[in-house]
Scaffold this motif. Structure first.
Motif, PDB file in Angstrom:
ATOM      1  N   ARG A  13     -39.589  18.693 -23.561  1.00  0.00           N
ATOM      2  CA  ARG A  13     -40.514  19.386 -24.469  1.00  0.00           C
ATOM      3  C   ARG A  13     -41.485  20.254 -23.669  1.00  0.00           C
ATOM      4  O   ARG A  13     -42.031  21.202 -24.180  1.00  0.00           O
ATOM      5  CB  ARG A  13     -41.298  18.381 -25.291  1.00  0.00           C
ATOM      6  N   THR A  53     -30.044   9.712 -31.061  1.00  0.00           N
ATOM      7  CA  THR A  53     -31.169   9.638 -31.982  1.00  0.00           C
ATOM      8  C   THR A  53     -31.100   8.258 -32.629  1.00  0.00           C
ATOM      9  O   THR A  53     -30.051   7.590 -32.572  1.00  0.00           O
ATOM     10  CB  THR A  53     -31.064  10.720 -33.072  1.00  0.00           C
ATOM     11  N   ARG A  81     -40.420   0.796 -24.228  1.00  0.00           N
ATOM     12  CA  ARG A  81     -39.816   1.889 -24.996  1.00  0.00           C
ATOM     13  C   ARG A  81     -38.705   2.580 -24.203  1.00  0.00           C
ATOM     14  O   ARG A  81     -38.733   2.603 -22.986  1.00  0.00           O
ATOM     15  CB  ARG A  81     -40.820   2.913 -25.501  1.00  0.00           C
ATOM     16  N   GLU A  85     -33.623  10.708 -28.019  1.00  0.00           N
ATOM     17  CA  GLU A  85     -33.659  12.088 -28.464  1.00  0.00           C
ATOM     18  C   GLU A  85     -34.018  12.196 -29.935  1.00  0.00           C
ATOM     19  O   GLU A  85     -33.766  11.275 -30.703  1.00  0.00           O
ATOM     20  CB  GLU A  85     -32.286  12.745 -28.252  1.00  0.00           C
ATOM     21  N   ASP A  86     -34.572  13.348 -30.304  1.00  0.00           N
ATOM     22  CA  ASP A  86     -34.733  13.660 -31.715  1.00  0.00           C
ATOM     23  C   ASP A  86     -33.530  14.504 -32.134  1.00  0.00           C
ATOM     24  O   ASP A  86     -32.610  14.731 -31.330  1.00  0.00           O
ATOM     25  CB  ASP A  86     -36.078  14.355 -31.993  1.00  0.00           C
ATOM     26  N   GLN A  90     -34.438  16.821 -28.103  1.00  0.00           N
ATOM     27  CA  GLN A  90     -35.631  16.715 -27.270  1.00  0.00           C
ATOM     28  C   GLN A  90     -36.115  15.271 -27.216  1.00  0.00           C
ATOM     29  O   GLN A  90     -35.744  14.436 -28.041  1.00  0.00           O
ATOM     30  CB  GLN A  90     -36.736  17.621 -27.808  1.00  0.00           C
ATOM     31  N   ARG A  91     -36.965  15.007 -26.260  1.00  0.00           N
ATOM     32  CA  ARG A  91     -37.475  13.669 -26.005  1.00  0.00           C
ATOM     33  C   ARG A  91     -38.115  13.052 -27.250  1.00  0.00           C
ATOM     34  O   ARG A  91     -38.931  13.669 -27.917  1.00  0.00           O
ATOM     35  CB  ARG A  91     -38.509  13.728 -24.884  1.00  0.00           C
ATOM     36  N   ALA A  92     -37.723  11.801 -27.528  1.00  0.00           N
ATOM     37  CA  ALA A  92     -38.315  11.021 -28.613  1.00  0.00           C
ATOM     38  C   ALA A  92     -38.355   9.567 -28.152  1.00  0.00           C
ATOM     39  O   ALA A  92     -37.337   8.874 -28.188  1.00  0.00           O
ATOM     40  CB  ALA A  92     -37.506  11.160 -29.897  1.00  0.00           C
ATOM     41  N   ASP A  93     -39.500   9.117 -27.676  1.00  0.00           N
ATOM     42  CA  ASP A  93     -39.631   7.738 -27.209  1.00  0.00           C
ATOM     43  C   ASP A  93     -39.520   6.784 -28.391  1.00  0.00           C
ATOM     44  O   ASP A  93     -40.105   7.023 -29.444  1.00  0.00           O
ATOM     45  CB  ASP A  93     -40.975   7.531 -26.511  1.00  0.00           C
ATOM     46  N   GLN A  94     -38.769   5.692 -28.183  1.00  0.00           N
ATOM     47  CA  GLN A  94     -38.568   4.713 -29.244  1.00  0.00           C
ATOM     48  C   GLN A  94     -39.081   3.350 -28.796  1.00  0.00           C
ATOM     49  O   GLN A  94     -38.679   2.825 -27.765  1.00  0.00           O
ATOM     50  CB  GLN A  94     -37.087   4.625 -29.625  1.00  0.00           C
TER      51      GLN A  94
END
Length: 187
Positions: A13, A53, A81, A85-86, A90-94
């Motif tokens: 991002r 995702t 976490r 990805e979203d 792009q980066r999406a921390d879970q």
């Protein structure tokens, strides 16, 4: 056995996230090479999710009729976490609670491997936590701790920040050991 391999290399991002990219195809080739003896003997079926995702992961886990007995994540992580990805890649921390919620859908899950840095490290120093503000032991648990409590009887995680080369060496010898008949603990 059914194995789900999740490869997470999201696009950044910002320039600060440029370190997230790695050659997922090289990792995939390396893993498949190590697993090939088990696949050839009909002992292992491998599925790979390389666009991880949360929705893709849920969908993938629901596909096989027997579910997955083995789960292997390769990618970056932070304490508590996973870096996934979203829908744009792009980066999406879970958070670990979301990950274990999805892994609980694998009713026969026997082993989860988190080849991501600090997946077996608590998100904060237990001695420095204000116990008046915590909500039980879960505030002190790592992703690996949460997973072993909620989703899988055996979990492998990392307590430190390690280079990908180290993870690849571990994975290579671990699956060679499993393919040679060693138990998970021996491998």
């Amino acid at each position: 056995l059914n194995l789900l391999i999740v490869l997470s290399s999201p696009s950044s991002r910002s320039q600060a996230d440029d370190y997230l990219s790695f050659d997922i195809y090289e990792v995939k080739r390396s893993l498949m090479q190590e697993l090939q003896p088990l696949i050839d003997r009909g002992l292992l079926v491998v599925d790979i999710e390389d666009r991880p995702t949360l929705e893709n992961l849920r969908r993938r886990i629901g596909q096989p009729s027997r579910g997955y007995q083995l789960f292997h994540y390769v990618g970056h992580a932070l304490p508590n976490r996973l870096v996934m990805e979203d829908i744009r890649g792009q980066r999406a921390d879970q958070d670990s609670s979301r990950i274990t919620e999805i892994l609980r859908l694998c009713t026969d899950l026997r082993l989860a491997v988190f080849a991501g840095c600090e997946t077996a490290r608590a998100r904060s120093d237990p001695f420095g936590v204000n116990t008046a503000c915590t909500v039980g032991w879960r505030d002190l648990a790592s992703l690996a701790d949460r997973c072993v409590q909620d989703a899988a009887p055996l979990v492998i995680g990392m307590q430190a920040i390690l280079p990908f080369r180290t993870e690849r060496i571990f994975t290579r010898f671990f699956y060679q050991g499993v393919a040679s008949g060693y138990s998970v603990a021996e491998a």
